[in-house]
Design a protein around this motif. Structure first.
Motif, PDB file in Angstrom:
ATOM      1  N   PHE A  43       0.685  -1.230   0.015  1.00  0.00           N
ATOM      2  CA  PHE A  43       0.052  -0.017   0.018  1.00  0.00           C
ATOM      3  C   PHE A  43       0.912   1.114   0.058  1.00  0.00           C
ATOM      4  N   GLU A  44       1.708   1.175   0.846  1.00  0.00           N
ATOM      5  CA  GLU A  44       2.738   2.413   0.920  1.00  0.00           C
ATOM      6  C   GLU A  44       3.576   2.768  -0.285  1.00  0.00           C
ATOM      7  N   GLU A  45       3.726   1.412  -1.128  1.00  0.00           N
ATOM      8  CA  GLU A  45       4.554   1.543  -2.440  1.00  0.00           C
ATOM      9  C   GLU A  45       3.484   2.450  -3.351  1.00  0.00           C
ATOM     10  N   GLU A  46       2.293   1.853  -3.405  1.00  0.00           N
ATOM     11  CA  GLU A  46       1.151   2.452  -4.499  1.00  0.00           C
ATOM     12  C   GLU A  46       0.898   3.989  -4.031  1.00  0.00           C
ATOM     13  N   GLN A  47       0.969   4.218  -2.643  1.00  0.00           N
ATOM     14  CA  GLN A  47       0.517   5.603  -2.060  1.00  0.00           C
ATOM     15  C   GLN A  47       1.693   6.572  -2.667  1.00  0.00           C
ATOM     16  N   GLN A  48       3.097   6.157  -2.497  1.00  0.00           N
ATOM     17  CA  GLN A  48       4.212   6.996  -3.081  1.00  0.00           C
ATOM     18  C   GLN A  48       3.958   7.147  -4.650  1.00  0.00           C
ATOM     19  N   LEU A  85     -17.368   3.208   0.393  1.00  0.00           N
ATOM     20  CA  LEU A  85     -18.200   1.946  -0.154  1.00  0.00           C
ATOM     21  C   LEU A  85     -17.542   1.319  -1.192  1.00  0.00           C
ATOM     22  N   GLY A  86     -17.453   0.015  -1.108  1.00  0.00           N
ATOM     23  CA  GLY A  86     -17.131  -0.760  -2.240  1.00  0.00           C
ATOM     24  C   GLY A  86     -15.477  -0.808  -2.539  1.00  0.00           C
ATOM     25  N   LEU A  87     -14.687  -0.384  -1.810  1.00  0.00           N
ATOM     26  CA  LEU A  87     -13.201  -0.378  -2.061  1.00  0.00           C
ATOM     27  C   LEU A  87     -12.684  -1.634  -2.646  1.00  0.00           C
ATOM     28  N   ARG A  94      -4.444  -4.798  -6.351  1.00  0.00           N
ATOM     29  CA  ARG A  94      -3.653  -3.615  -6.473  1.00  0.00           C
ATOM     30  C   ARG A  94      -4.622  -2.357  -6.719  1.00  0.00           C
ATOM     31  N   ASP A  95      -5.617  -2.518  -7.612  1.00  0.00           N
ATOM     32  CA  ASP A  95      -6.535  -1.481  -7.596  1.00  0.00           C
ATOM     33  C   ASP A  95      -7.167  -0.839  -6.432  1.00  0.00           C
ATOM     34  N   ALA A  96      -7.508  -1.838  -5.496  1.00  0.00           N
ATOM     35  CA  ALA A  96      -8.173  -1.315  -4.356  1.00  0.00           C
ATOM     36  C   ALA A  96      -7.120  -0.493  -3.439  1.00  0.00           C
ATOM     37  N   ARG A  97      -5.760  -0.915  -3.490  1.00  0.00           N
ATOM     38  CA  ARG A  97      -4.739  -0.263  -3.046  1.00  0.00           C
ATOM     39  C   ARG A  97      -4.571   1.274  -3.374  1.00  0.00           C
ATOM     40  N   LEU A 172     -16.806   6.330  -3.388  1.00  0.00           N
ATOM     41  CA  LEU A 172     -17.482   4.997  -3.860  1.00  0.00           C
ATOM     42  C   LEU A 172     -16.846   4.668  -5.126  1.00  0.00           C
ATOM     43  N   PRO A 173     -15.754   4.037  -4.941  1.00  0.00           N
ATOM     44  CA  PRO A 173     -14.943   3.186  -6.400  1.00  0.00           C
ATOM     45  C   PRO A 173     -15.534   2.111  -6.829  1.00  0.00           C
TER      46      PRO A 173
END
Length: 289
Positions: A43-48, A85-87, A94-97, A172-173
């Motif tokens: 997650f931190e990688e995707e966040q960066q 909602l719906g994450l 990866r999409d959710a992250r 709501l992704p």
């Protein structure tokens, strides 16, 4: 079969989610700790990665405009609450992250003056972050908790949709269509809609692309599409050549600047509480059950 909005959407996850979770063995304590650490690192990688893109600044700039127009907390961004909602499962997807990273970035004032770029855009007094999805694993819940997010009980979350303090960012992704419809129904008043900013599936796109039989069961989506304004269109967030496309396609930033009170009453009188006919498998899939 028929389902009303009071039936909890989370009791029946999509088939792919059901398969994923059914075959997963329950990890031991050490394995669970290691799995959480791996999920957190990913997650931190995707966040960066997301922070190095222009998306956070673009969202923040538009949020500043919305708050200034609504005269909410002056021209600064101050959400009292936010709901997701719906994450989906950040552990599995990866999409959710990436979507979780976008949600967190939307709650930061990236467009502020240099030196204040990490300013939290949540109100200082008891902000509430709530996330609900049947796909969450224990590791997902641990990750969300570390970010200050309360994981809602899927069996009782619907009653909380209309209790969140305003202004509220609703994320709501790619949420199931009936979840979006239920969320709008639970907040179907001029003051509630006016106090919400939606970051999620484009209501205008849903209204255009869904068939008439489906839209007849999603009346609040169809009606809300008439009065919402897209501040950032889905094409601005992701295009097919973008590495974020699968995570953010058809997601737009939307709000409700002008709503006539008569419109609210007329729609509610006409539609009432949503009831979904799930007898037809194709309709059931399009509704998101």
């Amino acid at each position: 079969s028929r389902r009303s909005s009071s039936d909890c959407w989370q009791q029946q996850p999509c088939r792919s989610q059901t398969r994923r979770r059914r075959h997963r063995k329950k990890p031991g304590a050490d394995e669970a700790t290691n799995l959480y650490q791996r999920v957190k690192m990913r997650f931190e990688e995707e966040q960066q990665l997301l922070s190095n893109s222009p998306l956070p600044a673009k969202l923040s700039k538009e949020l500043q405009k919305i708050f200034a127009s609504l005269q909410l907390s002056g021209a600064s961004i101050k959400f009292a609450s936010s709901i997701c909602l719906g994450l989906g499962s950040p552990t599995d997807s990866r999409d959710a992250r990436l979507q979780l990273a976008l949600w967190m970035s939307a709650l930061k004032d990236e467009a502020s003056e240099a030196g204040d770029s990490d300013k939290d855009v949540l109100a200082a007094s008891a902000p509430l972050l709530l996330a609900v999805d049947p796909a969450f694993t224990p590791e997902d819940e641990q990750l969300l908790s570390s970010l200050g997010v309360t994981v809602g009980d899927p069996t009782s979350a619907a009653s909380r949709y209309s209790a969140l303090p305003l202004p509220c960012l609703a994320f709501l992704p790619h949420a199931p269509n009936f979840v979006i419809n239920n969320f709008l129904y639970e907040n179907w008043s001029k003051s509630r809609l006016h106090g919400h900013v939606l970051l999620g599936n484009s209501l205008a796109s849903l209204r255009t692309n869904l068939s008439a039989p489906v839209l007849r069961q999603l009346g609040y989506i169809e009606s809300a599409a008439e009065v919402c304004v897209e501040a950032v269109s889905s094409s601005s967030l992701a295009n097919r050549a973008d590495e974020f496309f699968t995570a953010f396609n058809d997601i737009s930033l939307q709000w409700f600047p002008k709503i006539e009170k008569d419109f609210i009453g007329e729609v509610e009188s006409s539609l009432g509480e949503p009831v979904y006919d799930c007898a037809d498998d194709r309709l059931k899939d399009l509704l998101g059950f």
